[in-house]
Design a protein around this motif. Structure first.
Motif, PDB file in Angstrom:
ATOM      1  N   ILE A 146       0.845  -1.200   0.000  1.00 46.77           N
ATOM      2  CA  ILE A 146       0.000   0.000   0.000  1.00 46.77           C
ATOM      3  C   ILE A 146       0.880   1.250   0.000  1.00 46.77           C
ATOM      4  O   ILE A 146       1.704   1.439   0.894  1.00 46.77           O
ATOM      5  N   VAL A 147       0.690   2.097  -1.019  1.00 50.35           N
ATOM      6  CA  VAL A 147       1.458   3.343  -1.075  1.00 50.35           C
ATOM      7  C   VAL A 147       0.619   4.542  -0.637  1.00 50.35           C
ATOM      8  O   VAL A 147       1.160   5.544  -0.183  1.00 50.35           O
ATOM      9  N   ARG A 148      -0.714   4.445  -0.790  1.00 54.98           N
ATOM     10  CA  ARG A 148      -1.595   5.507  -0.285  1.00 54.98           C
ATOM     11  C   ARG A 148      -2.898   4.868   0.165  1.00 54.98           C
ATOM     12  O   ARG A 148      -3.398   3.925  -0.454  1.00 54.98           O
ATOM     13  N   CYS A 149      -3.465   5.405   1.259  1.00 56.65           N
ATOM     14  CA  CYS A 149      -4.743   4.918   1.760  1.00 56.65           C
ATOM     15  C   CYS A 149      -5.476   6.099   2.371  1.00 56.65           C
ATOM     16  O   CYS A 149      -4.943   6.788   3.246  1.00 56.65           O
ATOM     17  N   HIS A 150      -6.707   6.337   1.888  1.00 58.58           N
ATOM     18  CA  HIS A 150      -7.438   7.524   2.333  1.00 58.58           C
ATOM     19  C   HIS A 150      -8.908   7.179   2.515  1.00 58.58           C
ATOM     20  O   HIS A 150      -9.501   6.481   1.689  1.00 58.58           O
ATOM     21  N   ARG A 151      -9.496   7.655   3.611  1.00 53.29           N
ATOM     22  CA  ARG A 151     -10.922   7.438   3.868  1.00 53.29           C
ATOM     23  C   ARG A 151     -11.664   8.763   3.751  1.00 53.29           C
ATOM     24  O   ARG A 151     -11.258   9.776   4.312  1.00 53.29           O
ATOM     25  N   ASP A 152     -12.765   8.735   2.986  1.00 49.07           N
ATOM     26  CA  ASP A 152     -13.617   9.907   2.827  1.00 49.07           C
ATOM     27  C   ASP A 152     -15.055   9.452   3.046  1.00 49.07           C
ATOM     28  O   ASP A 152     -15.679   8.868   2.154  1.00 49.07           O
ATOM     29  N   CYS A 154     -17.781   7.046   3.977  1.00 49.85           N
ATOM     30  CA  CYS A 154     -17.824   5.583   4.021  1.00 49.85           C
ATOM     31  C   CYS A 154     -16.882   4.942   3.007  1.00 49.85           C
ATOM     32  O   CYS A 154     -16.675   3.732   3.026  1.00 49.85           O
ATOM     33  N   PHE A 155     -16.307   5.745   2.108  1.00 54.86           N
ATOM     34  CA  PHE A 155     -15.420   5.208   1.068  1.00 54.86           C
ATOM     35  C   PHE A 155     -13.970   5.191   1.540  1.00 54.86           C
ATOM     36  O   PHE A 155     -13.477   6.167   2.113  1.00 54.86           O
ATOM     37  N   THR A 156     -13.312   4.082   1.282  1.00 53.80           N
ATOM     38  CA  THR A 156     -11.872   3.977   1.493  1.00 53.80           C
ATOM     39  C   THR A 156     -11.217   3.807   0.130  1.00 53.80           C
ATOM     40  O   THR A 156     -11.605   2.924  -0.640  1.00 53.80           O
ATOM     41  N   THR A 157     -10.246   4.661  -0.164  1.00 47.71           N
ATOM     42  CA  THR A 157      -9.526   4.584  -1.438  1.00 47.71           C
ATOM     43  C   THR A 157      -8.112   4.117  -1.171  1.00 47.71           C
ATOM     44  O   THR A 157      -7.401   4.689  -0.352  1.00 47.71           O
ATOM     45  N   VAL A 158      -7.726   3.050  -1.856  1.00 53.36           N
ATOM     46  CA  VAL A 158      -6.412   2.436  -1.676  1.00 53.36           C
ATOM     47  C   VAL A 158      -5.650   2.487  -2.996  1.00 53.36           C
ATOM     48  O   VAL A 158      -6.211   2.175  -4.047  1.00 53.36           O
ATOM     49  N   ILE A 159      -4.378   2.865  -2.934  1.00 53.32           N
ATOM     50  CA  ILE A 159      -3.488   2.765  -4.095  1.00 53.32           C
ATOM     51  C   ILE A 159      -2.358   1.822  -3.712  1.00 53.32           C
ATOM     52  O   ILE A 159      -1.656   2.055  -2.725  1.00 53.32           O
ATOM     53  N   ALA A 160      -2.235   0.741  -4.460  1.00 56.78           N
ATOM     54  CA  ALA A 160      -1.246  -0.297  -4.155  1.00 56.78           C
ATOM     55  C   ALA A 160      -0.300  -0.483  -5.333  1.00 56.78           C
ATOM     56  O   ALA A 160      -0.705  -0.358  -6.492  1.00 56.78           O
TER      57      ALA A 160
END
Length: 206
Positions: A146-152, A154-160
């Motif tokens: 995981i290089v980035r992880c952000h919660r906005d 109810c959504f969680t956005t992950v960049i792997a």
């Protein structure tokens, strides 16, 4: 103005000026001084494209244009780039302005070049996933891929980074209500690359 440009650029395409002005609904019979800021910007971009030079240097090229006209101008840029050997160099602060027609991106900061290259190519090993969990799921930043992880909300956005299937399997093991791979924006690619190269993105963007 087209006649003036023709004195400076022997390959000036005045028929192209008429065609592009008609596409953008600009009345070529009206004096330029009566145009709004956005209309003047369109007129100057048309003249620049129709000068038929090998290189076109632009600074904040879409500043003052509404979204519809911006999209139309991007299409004209793309058409000219495809049909002739035109190299366009654009300076811009809004990365989304460059996303549709720029192949190579260079990031300047305090007089130095921080990062350069084909951002889409750099994103080839990264996967962006949006997901929703039934309960609050701890952020997954501790996972090595995981290089980035952000919660906005109810959504969680992950960049792997790494193999896409491995990233998706990592999400599936956490039993999400919903998950989906989505395309990365140029801005997300830029920010991820900057952070991975050790730059504090908040300072760079100041």
């Amino acid at each position: 103005m087209a006649r003036f440009y023709q004195k400076q650029y022997s390959a000036m395409d005045r028929n192209g000026v008429r065609y592009m002005a008609d596409r953008l609904e600009l009345d070529i019979r009206r004096p330029l001084r009566t145009f709004s800021k956005g209309m003047k910007r369109q007129a100057f971009l048309i003249l620049a494209l129709c000068a038929n030079t090998d290189y076109l240097l632009c600074d904040e090229v879409f500043d003052g244009l509404d979204p519809v006209v911006t999209e139309a101008m991007k299409n004209l840029f793309g058409k000219e780039i495809q049909e002739r050997a035109l190299t366009v160099v654009v300076a811009a602060h809004k990365l989304q302005d460059l996303e549709d027609f720029c192949n190579e991106i260079g990031i300047l900061h305090k007089g130095g070049l921080l990062l350069a290259g084909d951002m889409r190519e750099k994103a080839g090993t990264m996967t962006k996933i949006q997901c929703v969990f039934e309960q609050d799921e701890p952020l997954m930043a501790e996972h090595p891929s995981i290089v980035r992880c952000h919660r906005d909300g109810c959504f969680t956005t992950v960049i792997a980074r790494g193999k896409k299937e491995e990233a998706l399997e990592n999400i599936r093991q956490r039993n999400p209500i919903f998950y989906k791979e989505v395309p990365m924006t140029l801005e997300e690619i830029f920010m991820t690359e900057m952070e991975e190269n050790g730059y504090d993105i908040r300072k760079v963007l100041q």
